[in-house]
Design a protein around this motif. Structure first.
Motif, mmCIF file in Angstrom:
data_model
loop_
_atom_site.group_PDB
_atom_site.id
_atom_site.type_symbol
_atom_site.label_atom_id
_atom_site.label_comp_id
_atom_site.label_asym_id
_atom_site.label_seq_id
_atom_site.Cartn_x
_atom_site.Cartn_y
_atom_site.Cartn_z
ATOM 1 N N PRO A 10 0.803 -1.234 0.000
ATOM 2 C CA PRO A 10 0.000 0.000 0.000
ATOM 3 C C PRO A 10 0.834 1.281 0.000
ATOM 4 O O PRO A 10 0.374 2.316 -0.461
ATOM 5 C CB PRO A 10 -0.849 -0.117 1.269
ATOM 6 N N ALA A 11 2.069 1.220 0.476
ATOM 7 C CA ALA A 11 2.925 2.412 0.495
ATOM 8 C C ALA A 11 3.381 2.813 -0.906
ATOM 9 O O ALA A 11 3.791 3.956 -1.124
ATOM 10 C CB ALA A 11 4.136 2.168 1.388
ATOM 11 N N HIS A 12 3.297 1.872 -1.853
ATOM 12 C CA HIS A 12 3.741 2.148 -3.221
ATOM 13 C C HIS A 12 2.636 1.885 -4.237
ATOM 14 O O HIS A 12 2.911 1.544 -5.390
ATOM 15 C CB HIS A 12 4.986 1.303 -3.553
ATOM 16 N N SER A 13 1.383 2.026 -3.804
ATOM 17 C CA SER A 13 0.236 1.758 -4.668
ATOM 18 C C SER A 13 -0.809 2.850 -4.486
ATOM 19 O O SER A 13 -0.894 3.465 -3.413
ATOM 20 C CB SER A 13 -0.382 0.402 -4.330
ATOM 21 N N SER A 14 -1.613 3.071 -5.519
ATOM 22 C CA SER A 14 -2.686 4.062 -5.418
ATOM 23 C C SER A 14 -3.811 3.732 -6.394
ATOM 24 O O SER A 14 -3.588 3.144 -7.449
ATOM 25 C CB SER A 14 -2.153 5.471 -5.699
ATOM 26 N N ILE A 15 -5.014 4.112 -5.988
ATOM 27 C CA ILE A 15 -6.191 4.036 -6.858
ATOM 28 C C ILE A 15 -6.775 5.442 -6.898
ATOM 29 O O ILE A 15 -7.285 5.944 -5.892
ATOM 30 C CB ILE A 15 -7.232 3.023 -6.346
ATOM 31 N N GLU A 16 -6.666 6.089 -8.064
ATOM 32 C CA GLU A 16 -7.109 7.467 -8.218
ATOM 33 C C GLU A 16 -8.212 7.563 -9.264
ATOM 34 O O GLU A 16 -8.306 6.720 -10.153
ATOM 35 C CB GLU A 16 -5.922 8.339 -8.645
#
Length: 176
Positions: A10-16
């Protein structure tokens, strides 16, 4: 290689996401809390299976009043529909390290198929943990009204307050 379970970092992931506002600009936001069940073989990604579960209440557009409205029954109704899910149904190669990932997106208990364009960024070894990591970038879009997200307002100058098309930008780093 064989199909193995991988975990989202989660520290290197995103959902935008982004949506047109007043027909002249865009509002961007992100979902901060999500998890995934990922099973894949980096040598043959077409055999992968993935399920993403997003905490709908974790949305953040950097504006508290708007976030509150998006969490209300006018939009995501997070008290009654706390999760958004995406479950892959088909993955096809679209060239070098490019894939089409089709799956079922469920928002407010409405399920519709969408296709994401996904680029496989490759694998590497994490120098801190020694684990293998892999990276992906995905983009896609869907019509919010297909999922019952119908709220809108007419503008005095013509047009509407909120566009129907929602664009997605997903960055995922996984490790096994």
């Amino acid at each position: 290689m064989t199909v193995e379970k991988w975990n989202v970092d989660p520290a290197h992931s995103s959902i935008e996401f982004q949506v047109k506002h007043m027909m002249v600009s865009k509002v961007k936001g992100a979902f901060k809390d999500f998890s995934a069940d990922l099973n894949l073989d980096p040598e043959d990604l077409t055999t992968a299976s993935l399920v993403f579960t997003v905490d709908a209440a974790s949305l953040d557009t950097r504006q508290a009043q708007r976030d509150g409205h998006l969490k209300s029954p006018d939009f995501f109704d997070v008290d009654n529909y706390p999760s958004i899910t995406f479950k892959s149904t088909d993955i096809t190669s679209d060239g070098d390290n490019e894939y089409k990932v089709t799956g079922d997106l469920t928002i407010r208990e409405v399920t519709k198929p969408i296709t994401l364009k996904v680029e496989y960024e490759g694998t590497s070894k994490d120098p801190m943990s020694g684990n293998m990591v892999a990276g992906f970038e995905g983009t896609g879009k869907f019509n919010r009204k297909d999922f019952g997200l119908n709220y809108n307002a007419a503008l005095e100058t013509g047009g509407v307050l909120i566009g129907d098309e929602v664009k997605l930008n997903i960055q995922i780093e996984i490790s096994k």
